[in-house]
Design an enzyme around this catalytic site. Sequence first.
Site, PDB file in Angstrom:
ATOM      1  N   LYS A  89     -33.198 -14.805  17.882  1.00 17.69           N
ATOM      2  CA  LYS A  89     -32.267 -14.026  18.694  1.00 17.69           C
ATOM      3  C   LYS A  89     -31.940 -12.697  17.998  1.00 17.69           C
ATOM      4  CE  LYS A  89     -27.876 -14.980  21.125  1.00 17.69           C
ATOM      5  NZ  LYS A  89     -26.820 -16.021  21.268  1.00 17.69           N
ATOM      6  N   SER A 164     -25.039 -16.607  25.640  1.00 12.78           N
ATOM      7  CA  SER A 164     -25.728 -15.390  25.259  1.00 12.78           C
ATOM      8  C   SER A 164     -27.190 -15.610  24.841  1.00 12.78           C
ATOM      9  CB  SER A 164     -24.968 -14.720  24.112  1.00 12.78           C
ATOM     10  OG  SER A 164     -24.915 -15.554  22.969  1.00 12.78           O
ATOM     11  N   SER A 188     -23.046 -20.758  24.187  1.00 10.78           N
ATOM     12  CA  SER A 188     -24.129 -19.775  24.230  1.00 10.78           C
ATOM     13  C   SER A 188     -25.503 -20.344  23.949  1.00 10.78           C
ATOM     14  CB  SER A 188     -23.844 -18.633  23.242  1.00 10.78           C
ATOM     15  OG  SER A 188     -22.717 -17.894  23.648  1.00 10.78           O
TER      16      SER A 188
END
Length: 475
Positions: A89, A164, A188
């Site tokens: 990420k 996210s 997330s």
Amino acid sequence: MRLSVRSNLPTELWKWDAVDLASEIRNGAVSSTEVVKSCLDRLDRVDRKVNSVVVPAPEAALMATEAADAAVARGDTLGALHGVPVTIKINVDQVGEASSDGVVAFRNNIATEDSPVVANLKSAGAVIIGRTNTPTFSFRAFTHNELHGHTMNPWSEAHTPGGSSGGAATSVAVGIAPIGHGNDISGSIRYPAYCTGVARLRPSFGRVPAFQPSAKRERPLSGQLFSVQGPLARHIRDISLALEVMAKGDPRDPWWVPAPLQGPPLPKRVAVSVDPTQTGVNPVVAEAVQRAGRLLEEAGYTVEAVDPPDFFAIFEDWFKIVRAEAPYYCTPLIEQYGDNRLRKAHANDMKDAPAADTYQYMEALARRTGWIRRWNILMQDFPLLLHPVSSELPLEHSHDRDDAESLNWMRRIMVPCFTPVVLGLPAISVPTGTSAGLPTGVQIVGPRFREDVLLEAAAIIEAGCPMETPIDPRF
């Protein structure tokens, strides 16, 4: 001598699980170079539609495969993910890459040191093929930012892939990589995987070490207590393998605990709550929870309808804590560097929020101990708690920007994501099939540092609810 590939495996290497890839690379049936090229080809073919891997790294990945294949040829001791492709990420440090967090102003924030989770993956031999998208500042449940654009849900162009870790979940769902790295402070990891039909684990607080070397100051207390790093994958056995790798200790994280990955047997008792917040639940979501409960019962678990204590109150304390910190940590950064979508969402989030009150902040933190105590007592009788990830199916795009009322509704349907966060408990989300073309799934919560019992139960649900991932984008 090169061995032949097992006949039960797919022809295309990008469809393989990480467990199979690691095994076949280790025994010489396939090379890391072949595997990574297959995944990079898959990225080239499908990511233009979903925009999940926003910083591809083909050159660096292929250089790493040369070293990986040479190590196999020499007979070196190999790590658990040797030669296996993974994604990272964009909000954690990786040497030589920008830790942009989806912020235009941070596009040149080049890391000079690996964060612990990246270091652990590299140490295990994983090959990083790219970095995945996140909303601006990893703030929203919709993966969009002005630096890298909009990540799409491969199941539906109209629906969010979650946030996210929306880029990580999507990259796994479409077969770009078998394992994606994510992080979770309010759902997330679990919500994006729920939206995209893959498995996801939020480890216990203290299980996987975390540290951001490029950070200018320490995180607020909520970030230290609530945020964890963890894996996404299409299958539970890959989640288990990734957790083993990610959980290696790192002295830079003083919260890390050297807890064993396996514990003594616990009673096979499950508390099932279809509507833990008592605010209503979509019938499709309710059926998914009931179906998962039936599968566990058929496998020998004792399953009873029991609502966990204080569910909504714990969620409210999450907001008291985070909102008290926001004016000092979040709001100034969002106002200076955030994009218009984030500013609008944050404004809705803070609308009608009480002024920061030190006493309420301290009281909420103090109550956290009591919440943990009550859940620990419940889990003496019921080590596993089964309930929804969200009380609704995956959302359409951008509910948080409509108005404060829409955001409050969205927050209420996602309350089940918040409770394990406050309590520091492990939670795993498991796909249970599809409904009207969208994935469905359930969440299991267990005792701290007992991810092993979650993984065992999740594997039973997975076996009874096979998913068709990896999929081609459905648009």
